[in-house]
Scaffold this active site. Structure first.
Site, short mmCIF file in Angstrom:
data_model
loop_
_atom_site.label_atom_id
_atom_site.label_comp_id
_atom_site.label_asym_id
_atom_site.label_seq_id
_atom_site.Cartn_x
_atom_site.Cartn_y
_atom_site.Cartn_z
N HIS A 271 0.83 -1.21 0.00
CA HIS A 271 0.00 0.00 0.00
C HIS A 271 0.86 1.25 0.00
O HIS A 271 0.36 2.34 0.05
CB HIS A 271 -0.87 -0.03 1.26
CG HIS A 271 -0.04 -0.56 2.38
ND1 HIS A 271 0.08 -1.92 2.59
CD2 HIS A 271 0.83 0.03 3.20
CE1 HIS A 271 0.99 -2.10 3.55
NE2 HIS A 271 1.44 -0.95 3.93
N CYS A 272 2.19 1.08 -0.01
CA CYS A 272 3.07 2.25 0.09
C CYS A 272 3.91 2.43 -1.18
O CYS A 272 3.72 3.37 -1.93
CB CYS A 272 4.02 2.11 1.28
SG CYS A 272 3.23 1.82 2.82
N ILE A 273 4.84 1.49 -1.39
CA ILE A 273 5.89 1.70 -2.39
C ILE A 273 5.35 1.89 -3.81
O ILE A 273 5.75 2.82 -4.50
CB ILE A 273 6.94 0.56 -2.33
CG1 ILE A 273 7.42 0.35 -0.91
CG2 ILE A 273 8.11 0.88 -3.26
CD1 ILE A 273 7.97 1.58 -0.22
N VAL B 265 2.51 2.91 -4.63
CA VAL B 265 1.43 3.91 -4.63
C VAL B 265 1.98 5.32 -4.46
O VAL B 265 1.67 6.23 -5.22
CB VAL B 265 0.43 3.59 -3.48
CG1 VAL B 265 -0.55 4.74 -3.27
CG2 VAL B 265 -0.29 2.28 -3.75
N ASP B 266 2.85 5.48 -3.48
CA ASP B 266 3.29 6.83 -3.10
C ASP B 266 3.95 7.64 -4.23
O ASP B 266 3.68 8.84 -4.35
CB ASP B 266 4.22 6.77 -1.88
CG ASP B 266 3.46 6.27 -0.65
OD1 ASP B 266 2.23 6.08 -0.75
OD2 ASP B 266 4.08 6.04 0.40
#
Ligand code: SAJ
Length: 428
Positions: free
Chosen positions: A263-265, A267-268
């Site tokens: 949910h981070c790499i 997406v951000d």
């Protein structure tokens, strides 16, 4: 000395960020109320039953159940509100702020004077001031910095990490005013062990988180590109990365794989790319890194097709065991996992897939590793779960699995090659 009554804290969103934060605050003596969208989830958490599979969170929540509901009226009884709702991306890779907007509208409705609102969800630089604050002012009729403060303290949770947790991970904070910064830092320092660093603005705090994760994405893209290049040169990229890592400074190892999930790499970077576009700047490098990482599932399936060609096998009627759905080892989170694209590509290429993830039985089509291998001619390791790291050549040979694509380079290549199994890793 009478202990100062700790004011009530409301946490909006009790997922992998909000729930451990709520538990920690309760452990430290704060009155904590949780707000979630789903009443069944609210009931479970209030009874001490964790919606998250993490064993530590499960144990701690049993000991410190968090009173949780779907009503935002608790905001009116609290002066500290921490927003930890998801900030995903849409199919178009544009930020999806819908959950955040909905939460801010409801918080605003009940916001009282002298409140402190902290956003922990990851957003692009500028989003707190452009999106969150106007909604809070409009819905509450209150004035920022006069009646309430807003800060951004980006979450840094690393699911499945046994060393770094909510309490000891260092944090940064940016606020809408010096007063707000002082208050927020004092509050966070009152329950965290990790260092809390003041940033000069909310935008700087937003940018810190995005930069951390873009840094990771571009470095993964770098080694993924090396893997594809070195594979043509007969160079083992894993061995080269480990060799480069003998340099004690100015090198940080990253490892090639079948894709970048979570949910981070993945997406951000899109948050920064889309916000920069509005300011007239094109992040070509970030976009290229995303393109390289997004292509790794396709590259992985092509390795399988090459293997079949080398062995003179037709694709038709080939069963492939897809080992792992989670986006990283030993967790049950499959958000943005490359596994789904790999399965889609296999099906498009007329392969039949047998899926097994020990941490996600609900989405598996085989009940065990052996059951998956028994039905298959080939296997792709998508997630380096501990169970898959223990796979031996005999496990494949006894089930006549002749081709192994190690999407996380987690097995000993020579062991499988010397056993006559066609082994391909990512870059080796
Ligand atoms: N991955 C690679 N090669 C690598 C590292 C990761 O292909 O060298 C893949 C993983 O397989 C996974 C994805 O990238 O599919 C993300 O892996 P991750 O280890 O970065 O896991 P996350 O998404 O849980 O990242 C979190 C992030 N924490 C926060 O955003 C608060 C990230 O900032 C941390 O750097 C990361 O944990 C960490 O260091 O473990």
């Amino acid at each position: 000395m009478i202990a100062r009554k700790k004011s009530q804290v409301v946490i909006v969103g009790l997922g992998y960020v909000g729930l451990p934060l709520a538990i920690l605050l309760k452990k430290k003596g704060h009155l904590v109320k949780g707000i979630v969208r789903n009443s069944e989830k609210a009931k479970f958490i209030s009874q001490g039953v964790s919606p998250i599979k993490d064993d530590l969170i499960k144990k701690e929540l049993q000991r410190w159940p968090i009173e949780t509901s779907i009503n935002f009226n608790e905001v009116a009884n609290s002066q500290k509100i921490i927003i930890c709702v998801p900030t995903p991306v849409k199919k178009s890779n544009a930020p999806d702020y819908q959950p955040l907007v909905a939460a801010c509208k409801k918080v605003g409705k009940f916001l009282k004077r002298n409140s402190m609102v902290v956003l922990e969800s990851t957003v692009n630089p500028g989003a707190t001031e452009a999106l969150v604050i106007p909604i809070l002012e409009r819905e509450s009729g209150l004035e920022l910095n006069k009646d309430f403060d807003v800060s951004h303290c980006p979450e840094r949770i690393n699911p499945g990490d046994a060393n770094w947790n909510t309490e000891n991970i260092p944090r940064v904070v940016g606020s809408s005013s010096k007063k707000g910064l002082k208050k927020t830092i004092a509050f966070y320092r009152s329950f965290l062990k990790g260092q809390v660093t003041a940033m000069k603005s909310i935008k700087e705090a937003e940018a810190v988180k995005i930069v951390e994760n873009c840094f990771r994405d571009i470095n993964i893209a770098f080694v993924n590109e090396l893997a594809m290049s070195f594979s043509k040169m007969g160079i083992d990229v894993l061995s080269v990365i480990n060799g480069a890592n003998t340099k004690p400074f100015a090198f940080l190892p990253h490892f090639p794989g079948c894709g970048v999930g979570g949910h981070c790499i993945p997406v951000d970077p899109y948050y920064l790319i889309s916000y920069a576009r509005k300011t007239g700047f094109a992040h070509d490098f970030l976009k290229l890194a995303r393109k390289i990482n997004n292509n790794m599932p396709n590259y992985t399936v092509n390795l399988l097709k090459e293997g079949l060609k080398d062995k003179g096998k037709k694709i038709r009627k080939i069963n492939v065991a897809v080992l792992g759905l989670a986006y990283k080892a030993n967790i049950d989170d499959s958000r943005e996992s490359p596994a789904f694209e790999i399965i889609e590509l296999l099906n498009k290429n007329k392969f039949k897939t047998v899926i097994y993830d020990p941490h996600i039985p609900s989405k598996s089509t085989a009940g065990s590793l052996n059951e998956a291998l028994k039905q298959s001619d080939a296997a792709i390791i998508v997630t380096d779960h501990d169970e898959f790291k223990r796979i031996k050549p005999i496990d494949l040979m006894k089930n006549k699995v002749g081709i192994l694509i190690d999407g996380r380079n987690c097995l000993n290549k020579d062991l499988f090659v010397n056993s006559g199994i066609y082994y391909r890793g990512i870059g080796r």
